[in-house]
Design a protein around this motif. Structure first.
Motif, PDB file in Angstrom:
ATOM      1  N   ALA A 186      42.323  18.564  58.570  1.00 42.88           N
ATOM      2  CA  ALA A 186      43.204  19.589  58.745  1.00 42.88           C
ATOM      3  C   ALA A 186      43.897  19.326  58.717  1.00 42.88           C
ATOM      4  O   ALA A 186      44.941  20.857  57.794  1.00 42.88           O
ATOM      5  CB  ALA A 186      42.699  20.393  60.180  1.00 42.88           C
ATOM      6  N   SER A 197      44.552  18.347  54.835  1.00 41.49           N
ATOM      7  CA  SER A 197      44.427  20.163  53.708  1.00 41.49           C
ATOM      8  C   SER A 197      45.424  21.211  53.793  1.00 41.49           C
ATOM      9  O   SER A 197      45.850  21.924  52.706  1.00 41.49           O
ATOM     10  CB  SER A 197      42.900  20.912  54.323  1.00 41.49           C
ATOM     11  N   ARG A 245      45.258  23.769  50.957  1.00 39.51           N
ATOM     12  CA  ARG A 245      43.553  23.720  51.057  1.00 39.51           C
ATOM     13  C   ARG A 245      43.183  24.621  51.581  1.00 39.51           C
ATOM     14  O   ARG A 245      43.610  24.355  53.055  1.00 39.51           O
ATOM     15  CB  ARG A 245      42.867  22.113  50.522  1.00 39.51           C
ATOM     16  N   GLY A 246      42.296  25.439  51.734  1.00 35.00           N
ATOM     17  CA  GLY A 246      41.867  26.385  52.354  1.00 35.00           C
ATOM     18  C   GLY A 246      41.036  25.580  53.233  1.00 35.00           C
ATOM     19  O   GLY A 246      39.812  26.298  54.089  1.00 35.00           O
ATOM     20  N   ASP A 247      39.711  25.064  52.971  1.00 32.74           N
ATOM     21  CA  ASP A 247      38.482  23.657  53.200  1.00 32.74           C
ATOM     22  C   ASP A 247      39.319  22.374  53.432  1.00 32.74           C
ATOM     23  O   ASP A 247      39.635  21.934  53.189  1.00 32.74           O
ATOM     24  CB  ASP A 247      37.609  24.005  52.623  1.00 32.74           C
ATOM     25  N   ILE A 248      38.090  22.604  54.312  1.00 39.16           N
ATOM     26  CA  ILE A 248      38.250  20.132  54.523  1.00 39.16           C
ATOM     27  C   ILE A 248      37.349  19.729  54.044  1.00 39.16           C
ATOM     28  O   ILE A 248      36.186  20.058  54.281  1.00 39.16           O
ATOM     29  CB  ILE A 248      37.966  19.683  56.685  1.00 39.16           C
ATOM     30  N   VAL A 249      37.458  18.792  53.333  1.00 32.25           N
ATOM     31  CA  VAL A 249      36.227  18.516  52.477  1.00 32.25           C
ATOM     32  C   VAL A 249      36.384  17.027  53.276  1.00 32.25           C
ATOM     33  O   VAL A 249      37.106  15.870  52.660  1.00 32.25           O
ATOM     34  CB  VAL A 249      36.277  18.639  51.082  1.00 32.25           C
ATOM     35  N   TYR A 304      32.087  16.993  50.880  1.00 33.69           N
ATOM     36  CA  TYR A 304      31.561  17.709  51.398  1.00 33.69           C
ATOM     37  C   TYR A 304      32.279  18.516  52.151  1.00 33.69           C
ATOM     38  O   TYR A 304      33.177  18.377  52.907  1.00 33.69           O
ATOM     39  CB  TYR A 304      30.572  17.686  52.461  1.00 33.69           C
ATOM     40  N   ARG A 305      32.601  19.776  52.100  1.00 33.51           N
ATOM     41  CA  ARG A 305      32.769  20.863  52.636  1.00 33.51           C
ATOM     42  C   ARG A 305      31.906  21.034  54.466  1.00 33.51           C
ATOM     43  O   ARG A 305      31.432  21.428  54.386  1.00 33.51           O
ATOM     44  CB  ARG A 305      33.053  22.412  51.760  1.00 33.51           C
ATOM     45  N   ALA A 314      32.253  23.329  57.574  1.00 33.84           N
ATOM     46  CA  ALA A 314      32.501  24.856  58.304  1.00 33.84           C
ATOM     47  C   ALA A 314      33.464  24.853  59.157  1.00 33.84           C
ATOM     48  O   ALA A 314      34.078  23.730  59.985  1.00 33.84           O
ATOM     49  CB  ALA A 314      31.139  24.741  59.344  1.00 33.84           C
ATOM     50  N   GLN A 315      34.658  26.136  59.756  1.00 36.30           N
ATOM     51  CA  GLN A 315      35.145  26.131  60.396  1.00 36.30           C
ATOM     52  C   GLN A 315      34.735  26.227  61.659  1.00 36.30           C
ATOM     53  O   GLN A 315      35.604  25.331  62.509  1.00 36.30           O
ATOM     54  CB  GLN A 315      35.546  27.774  60.178  1.00 36.30           C
TER      55      GLN A 315
END
Length: 453
Positions: A332, A335, A340-344, A348-349, A351-352
């Motif tokens: 987090a 990111s 960036r808005g997503d954790i990869v 794989y992204r 989920a929040q």
């Protein structure tokens, strides 16, 4: 909605939520262990152990921690040590896993409610394949513990009579695989210090600790790797973070302690490497040590506090906030810094809701450790680092100690017991047990704005 149970059945416990059953089940195991350890037959002196010390020992064993107010190897008889060993096994695998073992042996059907409780105990997102996973847990545990017991017994046979070597091999194999940290070598801080440069003891014990700490889900994934030729995202994260932390910890300890006359200083280069590696593996909830923990420099002790806080992996015999939680928090931060808005992770992204869960676990853990440390600072009146070390060790179910535990006041023992209990069951499980989680709301509030940072 009509209840599925008769109104006059009297079995109100059947209506308890799975987290509540887990809490009560662990508490029952601890109370039974406490009563057994209080029996005169449990102590070498033939006198009964006082209730508080018996409760502390039973809690430490059932929560696979290893902190001790009396020395396990010299205070308890074979019966008392056997009680501790059984508590360690039940605590490591979970009382529901042991109950399932008996049900499978007796060929009893595993009910839907049992599966729900097992799902909660194993921290699974669904009940699919949960009984199959439990079978694997039992098989892997027995095989690894048996192999470790044999190897340790052979090595101990060079230093002690064969019957004693067999007993020591079994006890320490079970203790180390379950990341409990209890030992029979005498003294609160001795542990495996006599074997600091012994490659056999180091390799076998580290293998047991890591095997118990990576989690049964990862074990199952590795066992099926030859057939599937792939690992799940969970296994990739756990394995990469586990070995990353081990190597980082080894380097930090080696550098900080290289010239310390109380730890690595007097050792040759080979023993220095073994000791650094072992002391990097052990704080991840195992509690064993080949170096004198009280002799470590304060910087190293604080670094070990961080390793203990991170802990082992989900679905394992270890504690802490878990490697996956730590990975999510680091992800987090990265990111956010990259915009960036997503954790990869591994393409794989995530989920929040996973991020929210990781944040909740971390903050609750910090809140518990800070609160207990502040209270112990008042009741014990000792250096804060010693108190923080002991509190984190209790929460993460590690068992490493700077010598505070045997000197605790009665209130201090109660606080550490509660901390061990909370750390073993999990803070979210306890929170759900006290107040079951609510369903998702049917509406959303309007989005607001506020300045952060």
């Amino acid at each position: 909605m009509v209840s599925s149970f008769p109104k006059k059945t009297g079995f109100k416990f059947l209506k308890l939520a799975p987290p509540q059953i887990l809490v009560l089940g662990f508490a029952a195991v601890i109370i039974i262990g406490t009563l057994l350890l209080m029996l005169p037959v449990s102590s070498v002196s033939g006198e009964h152990l006082n209730f508080m010390d018996a409760l502390f020992t039973a809690t430490s064993a059932a929560c696979v921690t290893g902190l001790a107010v009396v020395d396990t190897g010299t205070y308890f008889t074979g019966f008392g040590q056997s009680v501790v060993l059984v508590l360690i096994q039940i605590g490591g695998l979970g009382f529901m896993t042991m109950a399932t073992l008996f049900a499978l042996v007796l060929k009893r059907r595993i009910s839907l409610r049992d599966r729900l409780i097992l799902q909660e105990a194993m921290n699974q997102s669904s009940m699919e394949g949960i009984v199959r996973l439990i079978r694997k847990v039992l098989i892997y545990s027995l095989v690894i513990e048996a192999a470790g017991a044999i190897l340790l017994s052979v090595r101990f046979a060079f230093d002690m009579p064969l019957p004693r070597a067999l007993y020591y091999g079994l006890f320490h194999a079970v203790s180390m695989f379950n990341n409990a940290g209890f030992d029979l070598f005498g003294g609160h801080d001795n542990s495996l210090t006599a074997y600091v440069g012994d490659p056999v003891i180091n390799l076998v014990v580290m293998f047991l600790i890591i095997s118990g700490g990576i989690g049964f889900i990862v074990m199952s994934d590795l066992a099926e790797f030859r057939r599937k030729r792939r690992l799940t995202l969970h296994s990739k994260v756990v394995l990469s973070m586990t070995f990353g932390l081990i190597l980082t910890g080894m380097a930090v300890i080696f550098i900080f302690e290289f010239t310390n006359p109380r730890t690595l200083g007097p050792l040759n280069l080979g023993s220095k490497i073994w000791a650094s590696l072992f002391q990097s593996v052990a704080p991840r909830t195992a509690g064993a040590n080949t170096l004198d923990i009280t002799g470590l420099r304060q910087a190293t002790q604080f670094f070990i506090v961080i390793l203990m806080f991170i802990g082992a992996s989900p679905g394992s015999t270890g504690g802490g906030v878990k490697t996956t939680t730590f990975t999510l928090m680091v992800g987090a931060v990265i990111s956010m810094l990259r915009g960036r808005g997503d954790i990869v992770l591994f393409r794989y992204r995530l989920a929040q809701e996973r991020v929210f869960k990781a944040l909740t676990i971390t903050l609750l853990a910090l809140l518990l450790i800070v609160t207990v440390s502040m209270m112990l600072s008042t009741t014990e009146g000792l250096p804060f680092l010693m108190i923080l070390f002991e509190t984190t060790s209790a929460f993460a179910n590690v068992g490493l100690s700077l010598g505070l535990t045997p000197e605790l006041t009665q209130l201090g023992k109660i606080l550490i017991c509660l901390t061990m209990f909370a750390g073993r069951l999990g803070l979210l499980t306890l929170a759900y047990a006290l107040g079951p989680k609510q369903g998702k709301p049917l509406y959303k509030y309007p989005e607001g704005k506020m300045i952060i940072g």
